[in-house]
Motif scaffolding. Structure first.
Motif, short mmCIF file in Angstrom:
data_model
loop_
_atom_site.label_atom_id
_atom_site.label_comp_id
_atom_site.label_asym_id
_atom_site.label_seq_id
_atom_site.Cartn_x
_atom_site.Cartn_y
_atom_site.Cartn_z
N CYS A 13 0.82 -1.23 0.00
CA CYS A 13 0.00 0.00 0.00
C CYS A 13 0.84 1.27 0.00
O CYS A 13 0.37 2.33 -0.38
N GLY A 14 2.08 1.19 0.46
CA GLY A 14 2.96 2.35 0.43
C GLY A 14 2.89 3.27 1.64
O GLY A 14 3.58 4.28 1.69
N VAL A 15 2.04 2.93 2.61
CA VAL A 15 1.91 3.79 3.79
C VAL A 15 3.23 3.92 4.54
O VAL A 15 3.63 5.01 4.94
N CYS A 16 3.93 2.81 4.70
CA CYS A 16 5.19 2.86 5.46
C CYS A 16 6.21 3.73 4.75
O CYS A 16 6.93 4.50 5.39
N GLU A 17 6.27 3.63 3.43
CA GLU A 17 7.22 4.45 2.68
C GLU A 17 6.90 5.93 2.81
O GLU A 17 7.79 6.76 2.94
N SER A 18 5.61 6.26 2.77
CA SER A 18 5.26 7.68 2.86
C SER A 18 5.54 8.23 4.25
O SER A 18 5.90 9.40 4.40
N LEU A 19 5.40 7.40 5.30
CA LEU A 19 5.64 7.87 6.66
C LEU A 19 7.12 7.86 7.01
O LEU A 19 7.58 8.66 7.82
N ASP A 29 8.77 -5.70 -6.77
CA ASP A 29 7.90 -6.84 -6.49
C ASP A 29 6.60 -6.43 -5.80
O ASP A 29 5.77 -7.26 -5.46
N GLY A 30 6.41 -5.10 -5.60
CA GLY A 30 5.18 -4.63 -4.98
C GLY A 30 5.12 -4.83 -3.47
O GLY A 30 4.06 -4.71 -2.88
N LYS A 31 6.27 -5.10 -2.87
CA LYS A 31 6.34 -5.28 -1.43
C LYS A 31 7.27 -4.22 -0.85
O LYS A 31 8.19 -3.75 -1.53
N ALA A 32 7.04 -3.87 0.40
CA ALA A 32 7.92 -2.92 1.06
C ALA A 32 9.18 -3.64 1.53
O ALA A 32 9.12 -4.79 1.97
N HIS A 33 10.30 -2.95 1.39
CA HIS A 33 11.58 -3.50 1.85
C HIS A 33 12.24 -2.51 2.80
O HIS A 33 12.11 -1.31 2.64
N VAL A 34 12.96 -3.05 3.75
CA VAL A 34 13.70 -2.22 4.69
C VAL A 34 15.04 -1.88 4.05
O VAL A 34 15.81 -2.78 3.72
N VAL A 35 15.31 -0.60 3.86
CA VAL A 35 16.55 -0.19 3.19
C VAL A 35 17.56 0.43 4.16
O VAL A 35 18.67 0.75 3.76
#
Ligand code: SF4
Length: 60
Positions: A13-19, A29-35
């Motif tokens: 959904c991208g919420v974590c990236e936006s926050l 791959d459409g998944k969130a990754h910890v960078v």
């Protein structure tokens, strides 16, 4: 503190990236990754609490 994304649960959904863009990035791959392992900005907690599917956990 270090964030971990459960990719089996993540719906991209991208919420974590936006926050918390310094720590979470959506991959091809459409998944969130910890960078980054650095949660010092404090937003990892916000991302964890805001993830709609509870895919984010925080480890010491
Ligand atoms: S907020 Fe949760 S479901 Fe949304 S991209 Fe991040 S980890 Fe995935």
């Amino acid at each position: 503190m270090k964030a971990v994304v459960n990719e089996d649960l993540c719906i991209g959904c991208g919420v974590c990236e936006s926050l918390c863009p310094q720590v979470f990035k959506l991959g091809d791959d459409g998944k969130a990754h910890v960078v980054a392992d650095d949660c010092s900005a404090g937003c990892c907690e916000d991302a964890k609490d805001s993830c709609p599917v509870g895919a984010i956990s925080l480890e010491e």
